[in-house]
Motif scaffolding. Structure first.
Motif, short mmCIF file in Angstrom:
data_model
loop_
_atom_site.label_atom_id
_atom_site.label_comp_id
_atom_site.label_asym_id
_atom_site.label_seq_id
_atom_site.Cartn_x
_atom_site.Cartn_y
_atom_site.Cartn_z
N GLY A 21 -1.01 8.23 15.16
CA GLY A 21 -0.09 7.00 15.47
C GLY A 21 0.78 7.46 16.67
N LEU A 22 0.76 9.26 16.80
CA LEU A 22 1.29 9.92 17.87
C LEU A 22 0.62 9.36 19.76
N MET A 23 -1.26 9.58 19.55
CA MET A 23 -1.43 8.91 20.33
C MET A 23 -1.53 7.46 20.76
N ILE A 24 -1.16 6.96 19.86
CA ILE A 24 -1.06 5.64 20.58
C ILE A 24 0.79 5.38 20.85
N PHE A 25 1.36 5.73 20.07
CA PHE A 25 3.05 5.71 20.86
C PHE A 25 2.67 6.71 22.68
N ALA A 26 1.93 7.33 22.13
CA ALA A 26 2.32 8.47 24.12
C ALA A 26 1.00 7.24 25.21
N TRP A 90 -10.07 13.50 28.39
CA TRP A 90 -10.05 13.74 30.01
C TRP A 90 -8.23 12.60 29.86
N ALA A 91 -8.36 11.88 29.51
CA ALA A 91 -6.20 10.86 29.27
C ALA A 91 -5.81 11.46 28.38
N ARG A 92 -5.64 12.64 27.87
CA ARG A 92 -4.47 13.60 27.71
C ARG A 92 -4.37 14.39 28.56
N VAL A 93 -5.52 14.93 28.94
CA VAL A 93 -5.03 16.06 29.87
C VAL A 93 -4.10 15.53 31.24
N LEU A 94 -4.83 14.36 31.73
CA LEU A 94 -4.99 14.05 32.91
C LEU A 94 -2.67 13.22 32.57
N GLY A 95 -2.84 12.49 30.82
CA GLY A 95 -1.74 11.70 30.86
C GLY A 95 -0.42 13.01 31.09
N LEU A 131 1.14 13.83 23.35
CA LEU A 131 0.13 14.54 24.01
C LEU A 131 -0.08 16.18 23.73
N CYS A 132 0.66 16.51 23.47
CA CYS A 132 0.71 18.22 24.15
C CYS A 132 0.99 18.44 21.73
N THR A 133 1.54 17.21 21.29
CA THR A 133 1.49 18.17 19.81
C THR A 133 0.31 17.86 18.94
N VAL A 134 -0.48 16.81 19.28
CA VAL A 134 -2.29 16.68 18.77
C VAL A 134 -2.79 16.99 18.94
N LYS A 135 -3.77 17.72 17.50
CA LYS A 135 -4.78 18.64 18.36
C LYS A 135 -6.13 17.91 18.49
N ARG A 136 -7.54 18.26 19.03
CA ARG A 136 -8.16 18.01 18.94
C ARG A 136 -9.23 17.90 17.83
N GLY A 137 -8.92 17.93 17.08
CA GLY A 137 -9.72 17.88 15.40
C GLY A 137 -8.77 17.53 14.69
#
Length: 139
Positions: A21-26, A90-95, A131-137
Motif C-alpha cells: 500500500g505504501l508503494m502504491i501510495f508513493a 531501481w524505481a524506489r532508489v530513483l524515486g 519509499l524509504c519505509t518499505v523494506k526489501r523483504g
C-alpha cells in the motif's frame, strides 16, 4: 507445551499488504507530482507573466529556465512512477532521488509561486518517506 497464536501467520501478510500500500501510495503521489510539475513547467515556459518574480532573491533564475527544469523533472518523475507500480528496486532508489530533486527545485523556486511550492515540497517529503519505509523483504 507451546502456545500458538492464531494471528501469527496473518501478521506477515498484513505487514506485506501495508508495504504494498505504501508503494502504491508513493507511485501515485510521484505520478501526480510529475504531472503537476509538467503542467507548471509548460505554464512557465509558455507565459512568463503567470509567475510573480522577486527582484532580490539569492537563487534568482529566469522563469522560463525554471519552467524547463520543472518540465524535465516532471517527465522523469512520471516515468519512474511507472516503475514503482511494478515494485522495482531501481524505481524506489530513483524515486527517492527524483523526489529529492523536485523538493529542491520547488524550494529554489519558492518566490515565484510560494503556496504551490510548499504543497509540492510536502508531497515530495511524503513520497520520500513512503519509499524509504518499505523494506526489501516486505514486498
Amino acid at each position: 507445551m507451546t502456545a500458538t497464536h492464531p494471528t501469527h501467520g496473518t501478521s506477515r501478510t498484513r505487514h506485506g499488504t501495508a508495504a504494498a500500500g505504501l508503494m502504491i501510495f508513493a507511485a501515485v503521489m510521484l505520478m501526480l507530482a510529475g504531472i503537476l510539475g509538467i503542467m507548471r513547467g509548460i505554464s512557465a515556459i509558455a507565459e512568463d507573466q503567470v509567475f510573480v518574480t522577486t527582484p532580490n532573491y539569492v537563487f534568482a533564475f529566469d522563469t522560463t529556465g525554471w519552467g524547463w527544469i520543472h518540465l524535465a523533472l516532471g517527465v522523469v518523475a512520471v516515468l519512474i512512477s511507472l516503475g514503482l507500480f511494478q515494485a522495482s528496486t531501481w524505481a524506489r532508489v530513483l524515486g527517492v532521488g527524483i523526489a529529492g530533486l523536485v523538493l529542491i527545485a520547488n524550494f529554489l523556486s519558492l518566490p515565484s509561486y510560494p503556496v504551490w511550492s510548499v504543497v509540492m515540497i510536502a508531497m515530495s517529503a511524503f513520497i520520500i518517506w513512503a519509499l524509504c519505509t518499505v523494506k526489501r523483504g516486505d514486498m
